[in-house]
Design an enzyme around this catalytic site. Structure first.
Site, mmCIF file in Angstrom:
data_model
loop_
_atom_site.group_PDB
_atom_site.id
_atom_site.type_symbol
_atom_site.label_atom_id
_atom_site.label_comp_id
_atom_site.label_asym_id
_atom_site.label_seq_id
_atom_site.Cartn_x
_atom_site.Cartn_y
_atom_site.Cartn_z
ATOM 1 N N ASP A 26 -9.893 -4.084 -5.001
ATOM 2 C CA ASP A 26 -9.117 -2.981 -4.433
ATOM 3 C C ASP A 26 -9.254 -1.748 -5.318
ATOM 4 O OD1 ASP A 26 -7.259 -1.289 -3.299
ATOM 5 O OD2 ASP A 26 -5.538 -2.628 -3.589
ATOM 6 N N SER A 74 0.828 -1.205 0.000
ATOM 7 C CA SER A 74 0.000 0.000 0.000
ATOM 8 C C SER A 74 0.865 1.258 0.000
ATOM 9 C CB SER A 74 -0.965 -0.042 1.187
ATOM 10 O OG SER A 74 -1.939 0.965 1.088
ATOM 11 N N HIS A 107 -8.005 -4.881 -0.631
ATOM 12 C CA HIS A 107 -6.720 -4.211 -0.452
ATOM 13 C C HIS A 107 -5.901 -4.861 0.662
ATOM 14 C CE1 HIS A 107 -3.940 -0.851 -0.633
ATOM 15 N NE2 HIS A 107 -3.998 -0.760 0.686
#
Length: 306
Positions: free
Chosen positions: A251, A156, A281
């Site tokens: 995501d 991320s 995600h």
């Protein structure tokens, strides 16, 4: 494919708990609650050894954790930058991932506790991570690693820092062996198909934490167009380290991650890109998937380090 039932159950519990609620909690309370959630997301494996220390920077002592595997077969090094929208997370929240990565790659892993926003704005986190890479190269002998076998890994916001430090390394003539951005944020894209389809109800909601994290991280709107914040829009992506780019089906960041992989390929960078179907995600809610993906990445890096 359909959303993994395990993930679906996690999402129901997560949204019912309403952890990210600024009408109920102060930011520091939310940071603590989310960090506690992330730290328990994946069971922790034993490793050969862990060692906490601090790197002396010009104006700061940067905490790191060094992981040694149970079985070492190579002298590569993986630099691990945790996720958390630049405002959350720590070494502890991805301690389990560092452990799996070290054992599966059979090499040293260094996790970097870079400084967070809003206390420290962009590009502090980028340079904390880059300076950690420089320190590792300069201390390769003491660490027992090959300074020419250093890879970066991040999930991320950590994936964002992987891409950003790859640009910095290239421009400073510092060789990196590989970059592994996992479900990375590489551009504030609000118009893609995945962003529109999964913008709410799939853990990574656009208003919170994405938009909130971005606003707390950047100094002003000009930063949105800085390649160290938005690597996807860098004019030149050539001569970057070979890449393993991982995305997740459900995501909102999926399309930008895959666009980054495509641009790397177009620029002549050897790139492996794969999508993990049925997951949200960062594979939250599925410890099994998170482990499988990390083990696979470790195996790929082990082969690269040969």
């Amino acid at each position: 494919m359909p959303l993994d039932p395990e993930v679906r159950n996690f999402l129901q519990v997560y949204y019912k708990a309403n952890i990210i609620d600024f009408t109920k909690y102060q930011f520091q309370e939310i940071r603590q609650k989310v960090n506690e959630l992330l730290a328990k997301a994946v069971p922790k494996d034993p490793v050969g050894e862990t060692r906490d220390m601090k790197i002396k920077l010009e104006d700061y002592e940067l905490p790191i954790r060094i992981y040694s595997p149970i079985k070492r077969t190579n002298n590569g090094l993986v630099m691990h930058f945790h996720g958390g929208a630049w405002i959350l997370g720590s070494i502890e929240t991805e301690d389990a991932i560092s452990r799996i990565l070290s054992n599966s790659c059979e090499c040293t892993v260094i996790s970097v506790d870079y400084r967070l926003a809003p206390e420290y704005k962009f590009p502090t986190a980028v340079y904390d991570c880059f300076n950690a890479i420089v320190w590792a190269r300069d201390n390769a002998g003491e660490l027992g690693i090959d300074k020419d076998k250093i890879a970066t890994f991040g999930i991320s916001a950590g994936g964002n820092l992987v891409a950003a430090t790859s640009l910095l390394a290239r421009d400073n003539k510092l060789k990196l062996t590989a970059q592994v951005p996992v479900v990375p944020f590489v551009y504030l894209d609000l118009a893609s198909k995945s962003m529109n389809r999964y913008r709410k109800g799939y853990f990574l909601d656009i208003n919170l934490p994405v938009d909130y994290g971005v606003k707390m991280y950047i100094r002003d709107e000009k930063d949105l167009y800085n390649p160290l914040f938005s690597p996807l829009i860098a004019e030149d992506l050539s001569n970057l380290p070979q890449a393993i780019v991982v995305t997740a089906e459900y995501d909102p960041l999926r399309d930008q991650g895959e666009a980054y992989a495509y641009r790397l390929m177009e620029s002549g960078v050897p790139t492996l890109s794969f999508r993990v179907n049925g997951n949200v995600h960062a594979f939250l809610g599925s410890p099994r998937t998170s482990r499988q993906v990390t083990v696979m990445i470790g195996a790929l890096l082990k082969d690269i380090f040969k």
